[in-house]
Design a protein around this motif. Sequence first.
Motif, PDB file in Angstrom:
ATOM      1  N   LEU A  85       0.810  -1.217  -0.082  1.00 37.58           N
ATOM      2  CA  LEU A  85       0.204   0.025  -0.024  1.00 37.58           C
ATOM      3  C   LEU A  85       0.842   1.240  -0.013  1.00 37.58           C
ATOM      4  O   LEU A  85       0.405   2.142  -0.717  1.00 37.58           O
ATOM      5  CB  LEU A  85      -0.927  -0.109   1.256  1.00 37.58           C
ATOM      6  CG  LEU A  85      -1.907  -1.195   1.401  1.00 37.58           C
ATOM      7  CD1 LEU A  85      -2.704  -1.068   2.396  1.00 37.58           C
ATOM      8  CD2 LEU A  85      -2.646  -1.195   0.000  1.00 37.58           C
ATOM      9  N   ASP A  89       0.829   4.229  -3.044  1.00 39.83           N
ATOM     10  CA  ASP A  89       0.914   5.421  -2.681  1.00 39.83           C
ATOM     11  C   ASP A  89       2.226   6.388  -3.300  1.00 39.83           C
ATOM     12  O   ASP A  89       1.980   7.462  -3.737  1.00 39.83           O
ATOM     13  CB  ASP A  89       0.576   5.683  -1.202  1.00 39.83           C
ATOM     14  CG  ASP A  89      -0.513   5.284  -0.709  1.00 39.83           C
ATOM     15  OD1 ASP A  89      -1.672   4.948  -1.479  1.00 39.83           O
ATOM     16  OD2 ASP A  89      -0.715   5.075   0.549  1.00 39.83           O
ATOM     17  N   ARG A 111      -7.438  -9.161  -2.081  1.00 36.70           N
ATOM     18  CA  ARG A 111      -7.158  -8.156  -1.206  1.00 36.70           C
ATOM     19  C   ARG A 111      -6.332  -6.952  -2.095  1.00 36.70           C
ATOM     20  O   ARG A 111      -7.003  -5.734  -1.833  1.00 36.70           O
ATOM     21  CB  ARG A 111      -6.254  -8.644  -0.178  1.00 36.70           C
ATOM     22  CG  ARG A 111      -7.036  -9.155   0.996  1.00 36.70           C
ATOM     23  CD  ARG A 111      -6.074  -9.590   2.337  1.00 36.70           C
ATOM     24  NE  ARG A 111      -6.032 -10.987   2.422  1.00 36.70           N
ATOM     25  CZ  ARG A 111      -5.331 -11.867   2.865  1.00 36.70           C
ATOM     26  NH1 ARG A 111      -4.049 -11.206   3.002  1.00 36.70           N
ATOM     27  NH2 ARG A 111      -5.405 -13.123   3.011  1.00 36.70           N
ATOM     28  N   ASP A 114      -8.800  -5.015  -4.426  1.00 36.95           N
ATOM     29  CA  ASP A 114      -9.355  -4.081  -3.500  1.00 36.95           C
ATOM     30  C   ASP A 114      -9.012  -2.845  -3.006  1.00 36.95           C
ATOM     31  O   ASP A 114      -9.714  -1.562  -2.905  1.00 36.95           O
ATOM     32  CB  ASP A 114     -10.019  -4.920  -2.154  1.00 36.95           C
ATOM     33  CG  ASP A 114     -11.198  -4.094  -1.433  1.00 36.95           C
ATOM     34  OD1 ASP A 114     -12.046  -3.233  -1.944  1.00 36.95           O
ATOM     35  OD2 ASP A 114     -10.927  -3.983  -0.123  1.00 36.95           O
ATOM     36  N   GLN A 115      -7.761  -3.025  -2.481  1.00 38.96           N
ATOM     37  CA  GLN A 115      -6.883  -1.707  -1.988  1.00 38.96           C
ATOM     38  C   GLN A 115      -6.685  -0.895  -3.347  1.00 38.96           C
ATOM     39  O   GLN A 115      -6.726   0.244  -3.208  1.00 38.96           O
ATOM     40  CB  GLN A 115      -5.617  -2.368  -1.424  1.00 38.96           C
ATOM     41  CG  GLN A 115      -5.732  -2.849  -0.122  1.00 38.96           C
ATOM     42  CD  GLN A 115      -6.514  -1.906   0.718  1.00 38.96           C
ATOM     43  OE1 GLN A 115      -6.397  -0.823   0.951  1.00 38.96           O
ATOM     44  NE2 GLN A 115      -7.507  -2.480   1.650  1.00 38.96           N
ATOM     45  N   LYS A 117      -8.489  -0.557  -6.201  1.00 40.63           N
ATOM     46  CA  LYS A 117      -9.745   0.295  -6.305  1.00 40.63           C
ATOM     47  C   LYS A 117     -10.116   1.228  -5.507  1.00 40.63           C
ATOM     48  O   LYS A 117     -10.703   2.280  -5.723  1.00 40.63           O
ATOM     49  CB  LYS A 117     -10.585  -0.661  -6.644  1.00 40.63           C
ATOM     50  CG  LYS A 117     -10.514  -1.711  -7.752  1.00 40.63           C
ATOM     51  CD  LYS A 117     -10.948  -1.061  -8.840  1.00 40.63           C
ATOM     52  CE  LYS A 117     -11.057  -1.670 -10.214  1.00 40.63           C
ATOM     53  NZ  LYS A 117     -11.322  -0.842 -11.385  1.00 40.63           N
ATOM     54  N   THR A 118      -9.821   0.946  -4.067  1.00 41.47           N
ATOM     55  CA  THR A 118     -10.148   1.904  -3.089  1.00 41.47           C
ATOM     56  C   THR A 118      -9.326   3.289  -3.075  1.00 41.47           C
ATOM     57  O   THR A 118      -9.899   4.377  -3.085  1.00 41.47           O
ATOM     58  CB  THR A 118      -9.704   1.381  -1.593  1.00 41.47           C
ATOM     59  OG1 THR A 118     -10.552   0.231  -1.565  1.00 41.47           O
ATOM     60  CG2 THR A 118     -10.113   2.499  -0.396  1.00 41.47           C
ATOM     61  N   ARG A 119      -8.094   3.043  -3.891  1.00 37.70           N
ATOM     62  CA  ARG A 119      -7.338   4.268  -4.234  1.00 37.70           C
ATOM     63  C   ARG A 119      -7.604   4.990  -5.421  1.00 37.70           C
ATOM     64  O   ARG A 119      -6.568   5.841  -5.857  1.00 37.70           O
ATOM     65  CB  ARG A 119      -5.769   3.931  -4.132  1.00 37.70           C
ATOM     66  CG  ARG A 119      -5.109   3.590  -2.700  1.00 37.70           C
ATOM     67  CD  ARG A 119      -3.926   2.977  -2.650  1.00 37.70           C
ATOM     68  NE  ARG A 119      -3.357   3.190  -1.260  1.00 37.70           N
ATOM     69  CZ  ARG A 119      -4.026   2.606  -0.149  1.00 37.70           C
ATOM     70  NH1 ARG A 119      -4.989   1.654  -0.400  1.00 37.70           N
ATOM     71  NH2 ARG A 119      -3.386   2.502   0.887  1.00 37.70           N
ATOM     72  N   LYS A 120      -8.739   4.455  -6.138  1.00 38.21           N
ATOM     73  CA  LYS A 120      -9.270   4.986  -7.478  1.00 38.21           C
ATOM     74  C   LYS A 120      -8.482   5.005  -8.598  1.00 38.21           C
ATOM     75  O   LYS A 120      -8.232   5.526  -9.416  1.00 38.21           O
ATOM     76  CB  LYS A 120      -9.573   6.651  -7.067  1.00 38.21           C
ATOM     77  CG  LYS A 120     -10.462   6.913  -6.172  1.00 38.21           C
ATOM     78  CD  LYS A 120     -11.686   6.783  -6.553  1.00 38.21           C
ATOM     79  CE  LYS A 120     -12.569   7.239  -5.546  1.00 38.21           C
ATOM     80  NZ  LYS A 120     -13.728   6.441  -4.812  1.00 38.21           N
TER      81      LYS A 120
END
Length: 135
Positions: A85, A89, A111, A114-115, A117-120
Motif C-alpha cells: 500500500l 501511494d 485483497r 480491493d486496495q 480500487k479503493t485508491r481510485k
Amino acid sequence: MSFDLFNDPSEEDGIDLTPLIDVVFMLLIFFVLSTVFVKPGIEVDLPTVDHAQAAQPKKDWLVISIDATGKYHAEGGPQSLEDLLTILDRHPGSAVNFQVDKKAPFEPFIRIIDQVKTRKREDIIVTTAGENQSD
C-alpha cells in the motif's frame, strides 16, 4: 667525482603497474555500463487464456507479483500488504501490472485489487500467458 643526473637511485627496477590498472579499470567501467539492466522479478507460472489483448508496454509500470504461496513481491523483493500500500501511494501515476501465479490462492489477489480500487486507480493490467506462449 662524477655525477649521473639521469639515474635516480630511489627508483626501483621493475614493472610499472599503473597502466595495467588503468586498462583494467576502463574495462570494468565498459562492462558495467554495457550490461542490460533488468527489473528483478520472481518466477511466476502465468495462467493461459484464449482471448486476451496485448497491453502496450509502459516504462512506469508498477509490477506486483503474487507467487504460488500467495506472497506479494514488488520492487525487487517480498512485501507485506501494508508495504504494498505504501508502494502504491508512492507511485500514483503508474499503471499497476499484476503477475499472479496460476497456483496462487485467490484471496491475496482480491485483497490487493480491493486496495487498488479503493485508491481510485484505474490503470490495472493482469499479465497472462497467451494460448501459444510457453513458460
